[in-house]
Design a protein around this motif. Structure first.
Motif, PDB file in Angstrom:
ATOM      1  N   LYS A   8       3.185  -4.700   9.344  1.00  0.00           N
ATOM      2  CA  LYS A   8       2.885  -3.974   8.107  1.00  0.00           C
ATOM      3  C   LYS A   8       2.610  -2.499   8.403  1.00  0.00           C
ATOM      4  O   LYS A   8       3.093  -1.609   7.705  1.00  0.00           O
ATOM      5  CB  LYS A   8       1.676  -4.640   7.437  1.00  0.00           C
ATOM      6  CG  LYS A   8       1.123  -3.898   6.241  1.00  0.00           C
ATOM      7  CD  LYS A   8       1.758  -4.379   4.942  1.00  0.00           C
ATOM      8  CE  LYS A   8       1.161  -3.639   3.752  1.00  0.00           C
ATOM      9  NZ  LYS A   8       2.174  -3.026   2.905  1.00  0.00           N
ATOM     10  N   HIS A  11       5.887  -0.838   9.281  1.00  0.00           N
ATOM     11  CA  HIS A  11       6.660  -0.721   8.045  1.00  0.00           C
ATOM     12  C   HIS A  11       6.158   0.462   7.210  1.00  0.00           C
ATOM     13  O   HIS A  11       6.932   1.319   6.792  1.00  0.00           O
ATOM     14  CB  HIS A  11       6.512  -2.028   7.247  1.00  0.00           C
ATOM     15  CG  HIS A  11       7.371  -2.104   6.022  1.00  0.00           C
ATOM     16  ND1 HIS A  11       8.464  -2.924   5.942  1.00  0.00           N
ATOM     17  CD2 HIS A  11       7.306  -1.458   4.836  1.00  0.00           C
ATOM     18  CE1 HIS A  11       9.039  -2.778   4.756  1.00  0.00           C
ATOM     19  NE2 HIS A  11       8.342  -1.898   4.066  1.00  0.00           N
ATOM     20  N   ASP A  12       4.842   0.535   7.007  1.00  0.00           N
ATOM     21  CA  ASP A  12       4.282   1.592   6.170  1.00  0.00           C
ATOM     22  C   ASP A  12       4.447   2.970   6.803  1.00  0.00           C
ATOM     23  O   ASP A  12       4.745   3.937   6.107  1.00  0.00           O
ATOM     24  CB  ASP A  12       2.793   1.321   5.897  1.00  0.00           C
ATOM     25  CG  ASP A  12       2.621   0.191   4.884  1.00  0.00           C
ATOM     26  OD1 ASP A  12       3.599  -0.555   4.680  1.00  0.00           O
ATOM     27  OD2 ASP A  12       1.521   0.064   4.309  1.00  0.00           O
ATOM     28  N   ALA A  15       7.863   4.193   6.293  1.00  0.00           N
ATOM     29  CA  ALA A  15       8.039   4.631   4.906  1.00  0.00           C
ATOM     30  C   ALA A  15       7.562   6.069   4.743  1.00  0.00           C
ATOM     31  O   ALA A  15       8.204   6.881   4.086  1.00  0.00           O
ATOM     32  CB  ALA A  15       7.275   3.709   3.960  1.00  0.00           C
TER      33      ALA A  15
ATOM     34  N   LEU B  93      15.710   1.877  -0.461  1.00  0.00           N
ATOM     35  CA  LEU B  93      14.392   2.493  -0.647  1.00  0.00           C
ATOM     36  C   LEU B  93      13.533   1.684  -1.619  1.00  0.00           C
ATOM     37  O   LEU B  93      12.348   1.471  -1.369  1.00  0.00           O
ATOM     38  CB  LEU B  93      14.550   3.930  -1.155  1.00  0.00           C
ATOM     39  CG  LEU B  93      15.103   4.932  -0.139  1.00  0.00           C
ATOM     40  CD1 LEU B  93      15.477   6.243  -0.813  1.00  0.00           C
ATOM     41  CD2 LEU B  93      14.103   5.179   0.985  1.00  0.00           C
ATOM     42  N   TYR B  96      12.470  -1.400   0.267  1.00  0.00           N
ATOM     43  CA  TYR B  96      11.622  -1.089   1.413  1.00  0.00           C
ATOM     44  C   TYR B  96      10.237  -0.592   0.983  1.00  0.00           C
ATOM     45  O   TYR B  96       9.240  -0.892   1.619  1.00  0.00           O
ATOM     46  CB  TYR B  96      12.304  -0.032   2.288  1.00  0.00           C
ATOM     47  CG  TYR B  96      11.651   0.140   3.640  1.00  0.00           C
ATOM     48  CD1 TYR B  96      11.980  -0.717   4.681  1.00  0.00           C
ATOM     49  CD2 TYR B  96      10.711   1.134   3.856  1.00  0.00           C
ATOM     50  CE1 TYR B  96      11.369  -0.584   5.921  1.00  0.00           C
ATOM     51  CE2 TYR B  96      10.102   1.275   5.085  1.00  0.00           C
ATOM     52  CZ  TYR B  96      10.439   0.412   6.114  1.00  0.00           C
ATOM     53  OH  TYR B  96       9.837   0.542   7.340  1.00  0.00           O
ATOM     54  N   LEU B  97      10.206   0.165  -0.121  1.00  0.00           N
ATOM     55  CA  LEU B  97       8.945   0.787  -0.520  1.00  0.00           C
ATOM     56  C   LEU B  97       8.123  -0.090  -1.453  1.00  0.00           C
ATOM     57  O   LEU B  97       7.046   0.297  -1.892  1.00  0.00           O
ATOM     58  CB  LEU B  97       9.223   2.133  -1.204  1.00  0.00           C
ATOM     59  CG  LEU B  97       9.907   3.183  -0.335  1.00  0.00           C
ATOM     60  CD1 LEU B  97      10.229   4.422  -1.144  1.00  0.00           C
ATOM     61  CD2 LEU B  97       9.020   3.551   0.857  1.00  0.00           C
ATOM     62  N   ASN B  99       6.208  -2.835  -1.333  1.00  0.00           N
ATOM     63  CA  ASN B  99       4.811  -3.200  -1.080  1.00  0.00           C
ATOM     64  C   ASN B  99       4.118  -2.261  -0.101  1.00  0.00           C
ATOM     65  O   ASN B  99       3.139  -2.613   0.529  1.00  0.00           O
ATOM     66  CB  ASN B  99       4.744  -4.641  -0.564  1.00  0.00           C
ATOM     67  CG  ASN B  99       5.260  -5.612  -1.606  1.00  0.00           C
ATOM     68  OD1 ASN B  99       4.888  -5.536  -2.767  1.00  0.00           O
ATOM     69  ND2 ASN B  99       6.159  -6.496  -1.189  1.00  0.00           N
ATOM     70  N   VAL B 100       4.669  -1.051   0.000  1.00  0.00           N
ATOM     71  CA  VAL B 100       4.077  -0.098   0.930  1.00  0.00           C
ATOM     72  C   VAL B 100       2.839   0.537   0.314  1.00  0.00           C
ATOM     73  O   VAL B 100       2.792   0.780  -0.895  1.00  0.00           O
ATOM     74  CB  VAL B 100       5.111   0.995   1.276  1.00  0.00           C
ATOM     75  CG1 VAL B 100       4.454   2.156   1.994  1.00  0.00           C
ATOM     76  CG2 VAL B 100       6.226   0.405   2.123  1.00  0.00           C
TER      77      VAL B 100
END
Lengths: 277, 291
Positions: A8, A11-12, A15, B93, B96-97, B99-100
């Protein structure tokens, strides 16, 4: 469990790296606008010496040939009425299409939908001709009318879709109590439609503010040019003054970005609503 | 259920808009069509012939000699590169985004390119490809490229604009796909998970099919945008150098307001309109189905 949290985090962070890459051109523009020319020559990313200046913003705002300050005032003089008028008219039209039967309704509606796809180039030459005949070239009123007419189809479509989702029972009840249709529209339908109206208005406002093509064909005298028209003129032919151009671009984009920031929910709804449904 | 409208209703609710649309949109469209068919006062297809055979529109020599290839092919090239890239980027995007942490802020950042006026979009594209202060050159230097202003050379001008516009427009498909993802019920995924479906399989069997209506909208709106592209080109390259990055919308403008040839400019406008209407048929249909 631990692997999951690691994943996680990666992943973040990825982003946020994407977000950073995406915003680099904006950072560059900001740096170019607030740093003096001699520092820029080594690249705006070079931070060995860092002096800040507002010279470029002042220079763009009071530019000797095409002051952006004047352009901003002009753009507002166009964008505000060219938002209020079509939104009001098209809200009524959208309501009419959702509540009444009348001859050729379906054909007219299909024509309106077809207009959503049209390029502005399709009306450019005749619009110039009409405005020329009416003496409305170089005239704000002329440009406001064209923006109004151009905005009507999509706002009508958008508002019709909104009104068809509303139950008619309340309106029927008011009618039985003796309220006229106009009163029902203004006292019942319009207040309920406020969120949709804000969506349409925020989108129409940014579209008119950002418009370049219609302004280009209808506005010619230097003191009347809109803000968007002044940007290309600030670009020299042989030499680009990036500081000035960057500052001017930032000032120009500030208005729609502010609209987006404060009305984000409505803006996005408008964008999704008018392109789908 | 709908009430029959009296004349007063029509006069208040329908006619004002119809009148304005007829005079300032519908009539001009008809006038443009008729202008396109008249040459020296006579009805003819001469203008169409002139535009189609012109090197401005289709320049087959370009295939051996390099750009320009003509506006029609430039727009086509724009679509071929820009459409798949923005759709995949937007979808990626959005997924991918989803649950960020702070995903909505990241989305807003990516969406910025859509919010600002396209005139500034053009300035930004010119800016990132600039020889002296363009970040693209700074990046390519790492791979041994010699810095140059990419928008100023015939062989790279159009590609620079196209790739720049991918950066500007990806936010649009991302926002629409994000909204689409919200509408997919979570229990579909949970049920699939219980059945032992891999996340790949769930993506292709649940997400993609359920996003189909959104995809139709995104594809249509993107195509329309690519066809109408004007501001970016005007401010970044003015269609140059030597028409190497010219596009239909700018060609129409030049014909009409620089060369004052209204017959030819109307032909280009009609081309644009016909293609635009053709590509929006699937969206109009899917809108009709759902009603």
């Amino acid at each position: 469990m631990k692997i999951k949290t690691y994943k996680k985090i990666i992943h973040d962070s990825l982003a946020w790296i994407i977000a950073f890459i995406w915003i680099i051109p904006f950072l560059g523009l900001l740096m170019a606008a607030i740093r003096p020319m001699d520092e820029l020559l080594h690249g705006w990313w070079n931070l060995e010496t860092l002096n800040l200046t507002f010279k470029n913003f002042i220079g763009a705002w009071n530019h000797s040939n095409v002051p952006l300050g004047q352009g901003t005032v002009n753009s507002l003089l166009i964008a505000v009425p060219a938002t209020v008028i079509p939104v009001l008219i098209a809200t009524m039209t959208g309501y009419g299409f959702s509540r009444y039967r009348f001859p050729a309704k379906r054909s007219i509606y299909i024509l309106i939908i077809l207009m959503l796809a049209l390029p502005q180039q399709m009306i450019a030459v005749p619009i110039f001709g009409i405005m020329n005949k009416l003496g409305l070239i170089n005239n704000y009123f002329g440009l406001i009318i064209v923006h109004t007419a151009w905005g009507l189809p999509w706002i009508t479509f958008f508002m019709r879709n909104f009104f068809t989702t509303l139950p008619v029972e309340v309106e029927e009840a008011a009618r039985i109590d003796g309220a006229s249709d106009v009163r029902i529209f203004f006292n019942i339908a319009l207040p309920i439609a406020t969120p949709a109206i804000v969506s349409a208005a925020s989108l129409q406002f940014t579209m008119v503010w950002s418009d370049f093509f219609l302004a280009l064909i209808l506005m010619y005298s230097p003191e009347k040019l809109l803000a968007t028209q002044r940007i290309p003129l600030m670009r020299g032919v042989y030499f680009v003054d990036w500081g000035l151009l960057a500052a001017a671009s930032i000032l120009l984009m500030l208005v729609p970005i502010l609209v987006y920031t404060f009305l984000q929910k409505y803006y996005v709804k408008g964008m999704i609503g008018w392109s789908s449904k | 259920m709908h009430r029959k409208a009296t004349f007063t209703h029509l006069a208040i609710f329908i006619l004002p808009a119809l009148l304005l649309i007829c005079v300032f949109v519908f009539y001009p469209c008809l006038r443009t069509i008729s202008l396109s068919f008249f040459s020296e006062g006579k009805f003819s297809l001469h203008n169409y012939y002139e535009v189609l055979k012109s090197r401005d529109t289709i320049n087959l020599e370009g295939f051996s000699k390099g750009f320009p290839l003509g506006t029609l092919l430039h727009n086509l090239l724009w679509i071929t590169i820009h459409l798949p890239l923005t759709i995949f980027l937007g979808l990626f995007l959005a997924v991918y985004l989803k649950n960020v942490k702070g995903g909505s802020i990241i989305k807003s950042i990516i969406f910025l390119g859509m919010v600002m006026p396209m005139i500034t979009g053009g300035v930004l594209i010119r800016f990132i490809f600039d020889k002296n202060i363009g970040i693209v050159n700074e990046f390519l230097k790492l791979f041994g490229f010699i810095p140059k202003t990419w928008t100023a050379y015939p062989e790279t001008a159009l590609f620079s604009l196209i790739f720049g516009s991918v950066w500007l427009w990806a936010g649009f498909s991302m926002i629409l796909y994000s909204a689409g993802l919200e509408t997919i019920p979570k229990d579909l995924y949970e049920a699939a998970q219980i059945d032992g479906a891999s996340s790949m399989k769930m993506f292709f069997k649940i997400t993609i099919p359920l996003l189909k209506p959104i995809t139709i909208v995104v594809v249509t709106m993107t195509l329309l945008w690519e066809l109408k592209i004007f501001d970016i080109v005007y401010v970044a390259t003015m269609g140059g150098p030597g028409s190497a990055s010219n596009v239909l919308a700018l060609q129409m403008y030049t014909y009409a307001f620089k060369a004052l040839n209204f017959g030819k400019s109307s032909v280009v406008a009609v081309f644009l309109a016909v293609i635009a209407l053709a590509v929006s048929i699937p969206m109009a249909r899917s809108a009709g189905e759902r009603r």
